[in-house]
Scaffold this motif. Sequence first.
Motif, mmCIF file in Angstrom:
data_model
loop_
_atom_site.group_PDB
_atom_site.id
_atom_site.type_symbol
_atom_site.label_atom_id
_atom_site.label_comp_id
_atom_site.label_asym_id
_atom_site.label_seq_id
_atom_site.Cartn_x
_atom_site.Cartn_y
_atom_site.Cartn_z
ATOM 1 N N PRO A 219 0.240 16.807 -5.487
ATOM 2 C CA PRO A 219 1.614 16.534 -5.345
ATOM 3 C C PRO A 219 1.940 15.240 -6.150
ATOM 4 O O PRO A 219 0.888 14.200 -6.404
ATOM 5 C CB PRO A 219 1.869 16.001 -3.647
ATOM 6 C CG PRO A 219 0.386 16.052 -3.530
ATOM 7 C CD PRO A 219 -0.638 16.695 -4.091
ATOM 8 N N MET A 220 3.128 15.050 -6.714
ATOM 9 C CA MET A 220 3.509 13.868 -7.478
ATOM 10 C C MET A 220 4.012 12.641 -6.411
ATOM 11 O O MET A 220 4.842 12.793 -5.620
ATOM 12 C CB MET A 220 4.555 14.112 -8.432
ATOM 13 C CG MET A 220 4.356 15.358 -9.231
ATOM 14 S SD MET A 220 3.032 14.999 -10.424
ATOM 15 C CE MET A 220 1.751 16.273 -9.624
ATOM 16 N N ILE A 221 3.340 11.589 -6.638
ATOM 17 C CA ILE A 221 3.781 10.383 -5.851
ATOM 18 C C ILE A 221 3.979 9.180 -6.870
ATOM 19 O O ILE A 221 3.205 8.480 -6.918
ATOM 20 C CB ILE A 221 2.691 9.980 -4.772
ATOM 21 C CG1 ILE A 221 2.132 11.140 -3.972
ATOM 22 C CG2 ILE A 221 3.217 8.908 -3.746
ATOM 23 C CD1 ILE A 221 1.234 10.769 -3.084
ATOM 24 N N TYR A 222 5.218 9.142 -7.565
ATOM 25 C CA TYR A 222 5.360 8.049 -8.344
ATOM 26 C C TYR A 222 5.518 6.677 -7.697
ATOM 27 O O TYR A 222 6.198 6.841 -6.640
ATOM 28 C CB TYR A 222 6.747 8.397 -9.359
ATOM 29 C CG TYR A 222 6.396 9.323 -10.341
ATOM 30 C CD1 TYR A 222 5.773 9.033 -11.365
ATOM 31 C CD2 TYR A 222 7.073 10.522 -10.174
ATOM 32 C CE1 TYR A 222 5.459 10.052 -12.457
ATOM 33 C CE2 TYR A 222 6.599 11.556 -11.151
ATOM 34 C CZ TYR A 222 5.864 10.878 -12.430
ATOM 35 O OH TYR A 222 5.434 12.047 -13.279
ATOM 36 N N GLY A 223 4.831 5.814 -7.804
ATOM 37 C CA GLY A 223 4.974 4.613 -7.352
ATOM 38 C C GLY A 223 3.461 4.242 -6.655
ATOM 39 O O GLY A 223 3.103 3.042 -6.348
ATOM 40 N N GLU A 224 2.611 5.214 -6.674
ATOM 41 C CA GLU A 224 1.128 5.087 -6.457
ATOM 42 C C GLU A 224 0.198 4.506 -7.442
ATOM 43 O O GLU A 224 -0.913 4.079 -7.066
ATOM 44 C CB GLU A 224 0.472 6.386 -6.179
ATOM 45 C CG GLU A 224 0.229 7.467 -7.030
ATOM 46 C CD GLU A 224 -0.292 8.754 -6.610
ATOM 47 O OE1 GLU A 224 -1.407 8.298 -5.698
ATOM 48 O OE2 GLU A 224 -0.162 9.887 -7.154
ATOM 49 N N GLY A 225 0.908 4.499 -8.754
ATOM 50 C CA GLY A 225 -0.029 3.591 -9.775
ATOM 51 C C GLY A 225 -1.372 4.332 -9.910
ATOM 52 O O GLY A 225 -1.435 5.481 -10.159
ATOM 53 N N ASP A 226 -2.223 3.429 -10.212
ATOM 54 C CA ASP A 226 -3.682 4.125 -10.508
ATOM 55 C C ASP A 226 -4.056 4.854 -9.627
ATOM 56 O O ASP A 226 -5.362 5.461 -9.765
ATOM 57 C CB ASP A 226 -4.524 2.938 -11.223
ATOM 58 C CG ASP A 226 -4.673 1.780 -10.243
ATOM 59 O OD1 ASP A 226 -4.473 1.971 -9.140
ATOM 60 O OD2 ASP A 226 -5.205 0.737 -10.570
ATOM 61 N N ARG A 227 -3.809 4.980 -8.536
ATOM 62 C CA ARG A 227 -4.370 5.753 -7.457
ATOM 63 C C ARG A 227 -4.200 7.479 -7.827
ATOM 64 O O ARG A 227 -4.917 8.293 -7.297
ATOM 65 C CB ARG A 227 -3.831 5.637 -6.019
ATOM 66 C CG ARG A 227 -3.979 4.266 -5.405
ATOM 67 C CD ARG A 227 -5.261 4.024 -5.100
ATOM 68 N NE ARG A 227 -5.949 4.980 -4.263
ATOM 69 C CZ ARG A 227 -7.458 4.913 -4.098
ATOM 70 N NH1 ARG A 227 -8.020 3.847 -4.595
ATOM 71 N NH2 ARG A 227 -7.902 5.806 -3.230
ATOM 72 N N ALA A 228 -3.246 7.537 -8.517
ATOM 73 C CA ALA A 228 -2.857 8.929 -9.024
ATOM 74 C C ALA A 228 -4.215 9.501 -9.954
ATOM 75 O O ALA A 228 -4.735 10.512 -9.489
ATOM 76 C CB ALA A 228 -2.000 8.994 -9.941
ATOM 77 N N PHE A 229 -4.930 8.652 -10.932
ATOM 78 C CA PHE A 229 -6.087 9.132 -11.539
ATOM 79 C C PHE A 229 -7.188 9.334 -10.558
ATOM 80 O O PHE A 229 -7.909 10.140 -10.568
ATOM 81 C CB PHE A 229 -6.471 8.038 -12.545
ATOM 82 C CG PHE A 229 -7.605 8.524 -13.386
ATOM 83 C CD1 PHE A 229 -7.091 9.760 -14.303
ATOM 84 C CD2 PHE A 229 -8.581 7.827 -13.412
ATOM 85 C CE1 PHE A 229 -8.138 10.074 -15.259
ATOM 86 C CE2 PHE A 229 -9.591 8.339 -14.538
ATOM 87 C CZ PHE A 229 -9.542 9.424 -15.240
ATOM 88 N N ILE A 230 -7.297 8.494 -9.404
ATOM 89 C CA ILE A 230 -8.316 8.463 -8.580
ATOM 90 C C ILE A 230 -8.264 9.959 -7.784
ATOM 91 O O ILE A 230 -9.170 10.689 -7.505
ATOM 92 C CB ILE A 230 -8.182 7.456 -7.574
ATOM 93 C CG1 ILE A 230 -8.794 6.091 -8.119
ATOM 94 C CG2 ILE A 230 -9.530 7.478 -6.496
ATOM 95 C CD1 ILE A 230 -9.934 5.939 -8.742
#
Length: 584
Positions: A219-230
Amino acid sequence: MRLLHASKWHMADFISDDATPRYAILSHTWGSDEVTYHDWKNLSISDVKLKAGCAKIMACREQAVRDGLEWVWVDTCCIDKSSSAELTEAINSMFRWYTNAAVCHVLLSDVETTSDRTVLEERMAKSRWFTRGWTLQELLAPPPEKLIFYSSEWTRLGSKTDFVDIVSSITRINKPYLQGQDLRHASVAQKMSWAALRQTSRLEDVAYCLLGLFDINMPMIYGEGDRAFIRLQEAIMTSTPDDHSLFAWGPILDEADIASKVINYSEVHQKEPSRPDSATCELELFGLLAASPKDFEHSGDIIVSREAARFYKSPDNPNVPTKIGRDAFRLDLPMWQQTIHALYHWKGPDIAQTRVLDYAALLCHFEDDPSSSSSVILPLLSNGGWTVSRPRTLCYRRRQGIIFSSVSKKKTVSIAPEMKINFRSGDVIFRRMVCSSPIQNIGYNMAGGSWYDLDGAIGFLSSSSPQHRDGRMLTLNYKLSDKDDRGMAVVFHRLPTDDQMFIEVIPVSFSGKEIESGDMTWYSSTTLNNQATPTFTRSMALPSDEWHVQRSPMPDVYLRSERVSIDGSDIFVDVLDLLVGFNL
């Protein structure tokens, strides 16, 4: 999938791939005045055409007609980005859409046409298109003959096959993958290295633009910042647990330059402590996963070892990586069968502390190394409690340096980033706390209701109260050997004056009985706190002092103390070196 008609001013939705007609797809870099889905649906045709981003849409449609195609897909206007569900579906499907397109038009908007091949390749090498995150999957998804480069004037330059050499040089992608080789044959590290120097406008897109390369949906969670890469790495870890190249990020050296100097055990027992070396000191320890694709810049030649499949199919059934905390993971790794000591450099205070170092053998190696027995080595330093942490730097052991029969089958390790320590004034750091064989450290105890806690793994005695308090803090217990119940207790106190350190050394019998031997009494450990009279005492002078106790048959005790301010503030820590042994 929503497609734009190539000659009529309308769009149509197609629910399934089977129902989708043949279409052209545009790959480009975004500008400041793009035509959005909202614009296309709500503005007049004349107003849409006034927008700068409309020109490339019109050119793409015209080229599609010349190619005999009726439909086109352009990401700027064919996705309703106001719908989070539609945006998520589009991002998770985009790699497939580029793969299935009848043709992919790549617009190099900053490359002018020229008949000089050398000049053209020089211009292509500087094109912004090769620096963007999203265009990586757009380069790799279409078959080589279906990806066509166009100049800023929409002049056909050639296919991906025509420019495979220069594109490989620009992108650092091995030519076979540009020529259509299945991306599943590339290691995680290789794919990450292709994205290492690319940029995205939004931080989260660093991860989202790579979903197709790894065949991952999330899922896309714009606003999560660098947690997306984790999250991306966690998903990769789940889908391909035997690809240890995911952990092979950071500079890789042939020698074990692990940010702290590897030392001989004999060096630990020298009275003079090791000092930080700013030339070799790395000031941070990390968890298992990388912070961004940039960390994989040096990992483009790392591939999965053939040992990986055998390791995970072995009879003892090693555990695949498991998340056990926000940034903590537990996994089984082959480990060297040896204990190594290394210097860990604190950020503050400025000291070098000895810690236990393990070497984990990652099941991956350099692509040009003919030996599958070579390995990328992951150094792991104790980080307190049940975790270890890794430095940024890895090392590499070639065939003569690593044979898998010489490492233990597996060790379960828990890897997490180094925790930031908030010091309280009066905390104690044991720079060294070591004893020589046959002496045994048999543990420690704290006073009942103590206001101190001890993390023995990193030798940190921390205060639980901001108020300075006096009294006993810690008792360390040592036996002469595993066959002798005699030993001693080293007791640490705070004095009420200037928070000074006061030390007691007491002969102790761990058999439960008091022993009289010559002029020395070995007090029972069960009555130590109530009846024992310290044989040796010392009030450590400020700001530094050392104390050497020599009394046979007790082992020698050497203690050094240094009071250190944290960043020039009123907060201080006492740094201690405690050596226990014979003939120090």
